[in-house]
Design an enzyme around this catalytic site. Sequence first.
Site, short mmCIF file in Angstrom:
data_model
loop_
_atom_site.label_atom_id
_atom_site.label_comp_id
_atom_site.label_asym_id
_atom_site.label_seq_id
_atom_site.Cartn_x
_atom_site.Cartn_y
_atom_site.Cartn_z
N GLY A 1 0.87 -1.17 0.00
CA GLY A 1 0.00 0.00 0.00
C GLY A 1 0.90 1.21 0.00
O GLY A 1 2.06 1.11 0.36
N CYS A 2 0.41 2.35 -0.42
CA CYS A 2 1.34 3.43 -0.66
C CYS A 2 0.67 4.79 -0.72
O CYS A 2 -0.56 4.91 -0.76
CB CYS A 2 2.03 3.27 -2.01
SG CYS A 2 2.87 1.72 -2.18
N ALA A 3 1.54 5.81 -0.75
CA ALA A 3 1.11 7.16 -1.12
C ALA A 3 1.92 7.60 -2.31
O ALA A 3 3.09 7.26 -2.42
CB ALA A 3 1.35 8.11 0.05
#
Lengths: 505, 376, 147
Positions: free
Chosen positions: B22-24
């Site tokens: 998961g990330c930004a």
Amino acid sequence: MRKWLVEPDFLVERDLDRCINCQVCVRQCANDVHYYDEEGELVASDSEHCVGCHRCATLCPTKAISIQEAPLQFRPNGNWTAERIRAVYKQAEGGGILLTAMGNDRPLPVLWDSLLLNASQVTNPSIDPLREPMELVTFLGRKPDRVKVSAAADGHVRLETQLGPQLRLQTPIMFSAMSYGSISYNASLSLARAAREAGTFANSGEGGLHRDFRPYADNMIVQVASGRFGVDVDYLNLAAAVEIKIGQGAKPGIGGHLPAEKVDAEISATRMIPERTDALSPAPHHDIYSIEDLRQLIFALKEATRYGKPVGVKISAVHNVAAIASGCVRAGADFVSIDGVRGGTGAAPTVIRDHVGIPIELALAAVDSRLREEGIRNQASIVAAGSFRSSGDVIKAIALGADAVYIGTAALVAMGCHLCQRCYTGKCNWGIATQDPTLTKRLNPDVGTRRLTNLLRGWSLEIKEMLGGMGINAIESLRGNREHLRGVGLGDRELNILGIKAAGE
Amino acid sequence: MQDVWREDRHRKWIRDEKDSSGCAISGFIHEDGRRESGDAIIRSIESMHDRGNGLGGGFAAYGIYPQFAEHYCLHLMYDTPQAQQVTEEFIAASFDVAHSEPIPTRTLEVIRRRPLLWRCFVTLKAEVRDRHYDLTDDDIVAMQVMHINRAIDGAFVFSSGRNMGCFKGVGYPEDIGRFFRLEEYEAYMWTAHARFPTNTTGWWGGAHPFGLLDWAVVHNGEVSSYGINRRYLANFGYHCTMHTDTEVIAYLFDLLIRKHALPIEVACLAMAPPLWSEIERMPDEQRDLVSMLRAVYGGALLNGPFSVVVTFTGGMIGFNDRIKLRPMVAARKNHTLYVASEEAAIRLICDDPQQIWHPRGGEPVIGRLRQEVALA
Amino acid sequence: MKRIFAKEHLCIGCRLCEVHCLVQHSKSKRIITAMTREKSHITPRVRVQESGQVTFALQCRHCERPRCLEACMTGAITRDPKTGIILHDADKCVGCWMCLMSCPVGAIQRGREGHVASKCDLCQGLDVPACVENCPNEALVFEERSR
């Protein structure tokens, strides 16, 4: 001479408390197992000719009949099983090749059962097919490696590439080649109609295209096999696609034989052969003794259809199937159908059916990998065949690399077949593998169509559920996506060939 | 071994397992070519601190090496001086090296173990071009980069484009940005990434952006079609060694846009096509185009949730999966296009955007350097 | 009105229609009881006709101008004014067999129930008559057809 060593295969038991003497069983058995004893005013049975098709037991309104495997007749022996001893007796008495039908019934390892699918958890949302679109549309045919477009200054994009002929399937499941002749008119009609209703394709086999089936030709693939029965230019041009049949999973290297007694007026007209003559398909095509000959036939068929139809090649899964499939693609095949060792047949020598060929799982994986290694996977679609028993088998085949699958046995079972493996006798009590008019009318084509359509619908819904679970909403994202398969109980060698990891990896 | 790698994230460590995280993401492009320091992008990605977990952060910057604008710039990490020596010998065999230096860094307490970080500016040797007369320079460079990544122990190429570079490592992106002294670079386009790996625990090379040639990809999501995308790319000679979605996305862009010469919008249609139900309602010409793309590029369809910012010399693409399963916001102000996972990350560095919107699934947001802007 | 129609090309001659008709008109409505103990005094109202390979199930056609009704001297045969079904009242029947003789298709029989006639009543109370419901090959259909 009386065949005194051959014991019956089955034991028919009748529960006299339940039997109402309605004689339905008597009327339904084409093998004369049941009879009405006028004097005793009751129905009785004689197990000797029972083939275990369960027609009587299914139609018995009180479920008074049960069919058992014949109780042990031999001293137990892990090597010389009753089946093998019986086979020797039969041959000792008859002296011929033992025949059988349907797919291999040996307990060969079914690799589908050793493959398990993936599903999303946390990192990737699963998709609910009841709420979100889920796409199964599949194209079969040769595809270019790239699409060329030209973009005008105003941003208008024009397509420069032309796509060759394709079959568009609403679901990646088609009906295998089953000829009119090997199966009845009503069974053939049911398959053609169901293919149309479900937006997929039925395959004529080497049976020609009866005039009544021609309205369904848009949903039919026609076969050109070694006997060339029923082939003319209309046959080729009416169909959606043409398939050259080289081999069949149940009998690699073997031809076919439709006995003369089945060749009635309609079949004779459809196959374009004289009435009541044997329809013999040679083992090889006598104009294909090598790969370059295959290329000539492929292009002859493409010429005859003005390059407007996909032309495919069906081969049985034999040891070097990957190289053969690659050759077929390079020879110009737009799709390659591969039929595994468990594939069905209307008649084959038992020894061939049971011992020749390799499982479709390994063959399919090997072919898909080989075509990718050679960079020619785009040039042809792969159709897998050879015993798909459930949507689970189908989706695993797609993940291994199949574009679509052929189902034959499953389709017959949907129409009532009980896998008694006596198709070659012509006395199919279910009205499927017979030309006897009293038997063929037992399959109502409306019912057959409905049941086949239901099966395709049910499997398609299940495939959508499984796709959604994996977080995939278009079938092409699963095709060849072996990341979504894991193996259990397989050796390194099998895992390697299948191109998958072991569960837990 | 199992215990060692926890202390060993600065080493090259590509696990044979599909990566997911998961990330930004955040990025912007000044279409007028205006350059600015890395300060704003660090603040933007820092605002989404909780979308990462400190196991990966990185940046891509374009227009930062005008003095070597015609040279391929390789950003490299090495585990050991030996790895560096082997790699440099390999590079010297194919390239003329104009300049080579360590990537400047700053000592930070939070960035503990670090690999050797090096950059070199190179051009292809004439004899190498002759040998591969059927390939473009980009093809040859890509081939050499893939060789280093795949075959040289302890060496990994972060980026290999012209006048651009990727800066990444294990840590929170704001720390990584300061570690690399990004405030000292001037770029017309910046992207950033904060990583929250769920299985492949981070190592320096595994952080985003993923770079090949002048492509850089920052990505949030998990591509469920990964297995087939990877095998599809193998057809065209791409070796996916990283087991990451980001890698396949980068290669797909390279294949469709650079090699197959598809316009960006068309390439995006192939990777995130409309549903068949929509296609059937399209005007004939468009329907033919999209149907053909789906039939031919089925293996390039990116399925599953993702939002991604793909950058290349002169342009930036913000792009969502076709049913928008991951967040992505876009905004415009004057000559700048912003794309980020969260609106706040844009507003923090852009007062009063003129336009701010949530792009539809599958619909690319494209920013391009204006043609009159000289890149050098 | 809905009538039963036979598709002779699909009739497999199993006679399950007869069995289920009898059960439906039995007291017990249980197949084994009906077909053993009650069988001797219940008549299946449908009969499968056979000639070589051709078979089909025949039952009262519920004619628009029923000859049987015209011939019945006791008023045992009537037409239900609402449904149009031709009904037979065993209590009024004297067993003169005029209906049998006048029926053009031979769908009325001497009943086993007593000295009375017996004929199809389209299974009053069921949505679909038992013979249609239980035909394994859907060779019987219950539907409205324009004449």
